[in-house]
Write an enzyme that holds these catalytic residues in place. Structure first.
Site, PDB file in Angstrom:
ATOM      1  N   ASP A  34      -1.803  24.975   1.459  1.00  0.00           N
ATOM      2  CA  ASP A  34      -0.963  23.781   1.414  1.00  0.00           C
ATOM      3  C   ASP A  34      -1.064  23.081   0.064  1.00  0.00           C
ATOM      4  O   ASP A  34      -2.008  23.298  -0.712  1.00  0.00           O
ATOM      5  CB  ASP A  34      -1.373  22.801   2.508  1.00  0.00           C
ATOM      6  CG  ASP A  34      -0.790  23.166   3.866  1.00  0.00           C
ATOM      7  OD1 ASP A  34       0.069  24.059   3.913  1.00  0.00           O
ATOM      8  OD2 ASP A  34      -1.205  22.566   4.873  1.00  0.00           O
ATOM      9  N   LYS A  56       3.960  21.273   1.336  1.00  0.00           N
ATOM     10  CA  LYS A  56       4.981  20.322   1.773  1.00  0.00           C
ATOM     11  C   LYS A  56       4.760  19.003   1.045  1.00  0.00           C
ATOM     12  O   LYS A  56       3.644  18.504   0.983  1.00  0.00           O
ATOM     13  CB  LYS A  56       4.892  20.076   3.282  1.00  0.00           C
ATOM     14  CG  LYS A  56       5.007  21.330   4.135  1.00  0.00           C
ATOM     15  CD  LYS A  56       4.825  20.988   5.597  1.00  0.00           C
ATOM     16  CE  LYS A  56       4.829  22.232   6.464  1.00  0.00           C
ATOM     17  NZ  LYS A  56       3.609  23.045   6.266  1.00  0.00           N
ATOM     18  N   MET A 169      -0.388   9.511   5.873  1.00  0.00           N
ATOM     19  CA  MET A 169       1.002   9.731   5.447  1.00  0.00           C
ATOM     20  C   MET A 169       1.838   8.465   5.620  1.00  0.00           C
ATOM     21  O   MET A 169       2.951   8.493   6.118  1.00  0.00           O
ATOM     22  CB  MET A 169       1.627  10.887   6.253  1.00  0.00           C
ATOM     23  CG  MET A 169       0.855  12.188   6.113  1.00  0.00           C
ATOM     24  SD  MET A 169       1.374  13.450   7.301  1.00  0.00           S
ATOM     25  CE  MET A 169       0.549  12.891   8.797  1.00  0.00           C
TER      26      MET A 169
END
Length: 327
Positions: A34, A56, A169
């Site tokens: 990632d 991502k 996030m």
């Protein structure tokens, strides 16, 4: 048949990798990693292992989740040892449940290797204890959005009462988080911290109150990934953490060498608080890292270059000249 390992890489500091994660990385035939994985950890892989980026960011997915699951199954069916390397801990907002489901359906052998999650790493490196006998009897890990990007309407205020709330996030939803807390009766003077790039030498933090945090973040250069901490524990921490007091904290070095990576050299810098990236130069370099380095240096800036051997400078300049010619 091969086997899949769903591995937590820890957060930022390369020494936060667990021993088991290190072992399976060294055995891997293919690693799907990632964006939030410190790419220095990929130097632990054997030289013939495939390294596949499936990162991502908020506005870009290199590889969709369904595609990742299919790739894990396909590679394991080819009798490979496959590592799915995730930042932090795979079981905490790491979509590990979706990948386990796909592997179960395919009747594929797998293991999950936990890692140090961002809440633990970022708070500790920022000098904030998530629990405190006088101020916080519980910790809640939350995210401000669900799968389709829809905002959650949970009672955020309950996360903070007598405890600490950790929002993952949450940068894009900071306004929503603050609004929900205030609407739930939390004081506008409740302490809050936003920590960016926790446990890296580039770590930054803003500590403020609910009333002022949005304006202070808007006028700063904080960026994703960031963790938001809300609770009295934020005010109980020192102005400067043990991490920011290290002699090289905030320094950013590009280490250039003609030799393969030596993690004793890497940790000599990161252990003193520096943020580093390593580049091997010359024909004998591990060419898998050419693409990784290009992508990483497009995102991160390392103003100080250190050549670990005298010959490394000439090789670096030669490679840079070739690249500019071909460009």
């Amino acid at each position: 048949m091969g086997k899949v390992y769903l591995v937590g890489a820890g957060s930022g500091d390369p020494e936060l990798l667990t021993l088991k994660a290190l072992r399976v990385l060294q055995q891997a035939d293919i690693v799907l990693y990632d964006r939030l994985v410190n790419p220095l950890l990929l130097y632990h892989t054997k030289r013939d292992a495939k390294l596949v980026f499936c990162g991502k960011s908020p506005d870009c997915h290199a590889m969709r989740q369904e595609m990742i699951g299919k790739r894990l199954v396909r590679e394991a069916e080819g009798n490979h040892v496959v590592v799915r390397l995730k930042g932090g801990d795979p079981g905490i907002f790491g979509r590990v449940a979706e990948e386990m489901t796909q592997l179960e359906k395919a009747e594929m052998a797998y293991e999950v290797v936990p890692g140090i999650t961002a809440a633990s790493a970022a708070s500790t490196y920022a000098g904030i204890s998530l629990t405190d006998r006088e101020a916080s009897s519980h910790v809640t890990l939350s995210t401000a959005h669900r799968k389709a990007g829809t905002l959650m309407e949970d009672d955020f205020a309950s996360f903070v009462k007598h405890g600490t709330a950790c929002f993952y996030m949450g940068m894009e939803n900071l306004s929503h988080i603050v609004h929900q807390l205030l609407a739930g009766g939390i004081s506008s003077e409740m302490p809050i911290a936003v920590i960016s790039w926790g446990s890296y030498g580039r770590q930054k933090m803003i500590k403020s109150s609910l009333a002022r945090i949005e304006a202070e973040v808007a006028s700063s250069d904080l960026s994703n990934p960031a963790l938001i901490l809300v609770g009295e524990v934020v005010d109980r921490s020192s102005a400067a953490s043990w991490f920011t007091k290290l002699p090289l904290f905030g320094k950013r070095y590009l280490l250039i060498s003609k030799n393969p990576v030596d993690f004793e050299v890497i940790t000599r810098f990161t252990g003193q608080g520096a943020d580093v990236w390593f580049v091997q130069v010359g024909e004998n370099r591990d060419k898998r890292f050419d693409e990784i380095t290009n992508r990483y240096l497009n995102e991160q800036n390392y103003p100080e270059i250190l050549f670990l051997e005298p010959e490394a400078k000439a090789l670096w300049e030669f490679q840079s000249e070739l690249k500019s010619i071909h460009a």
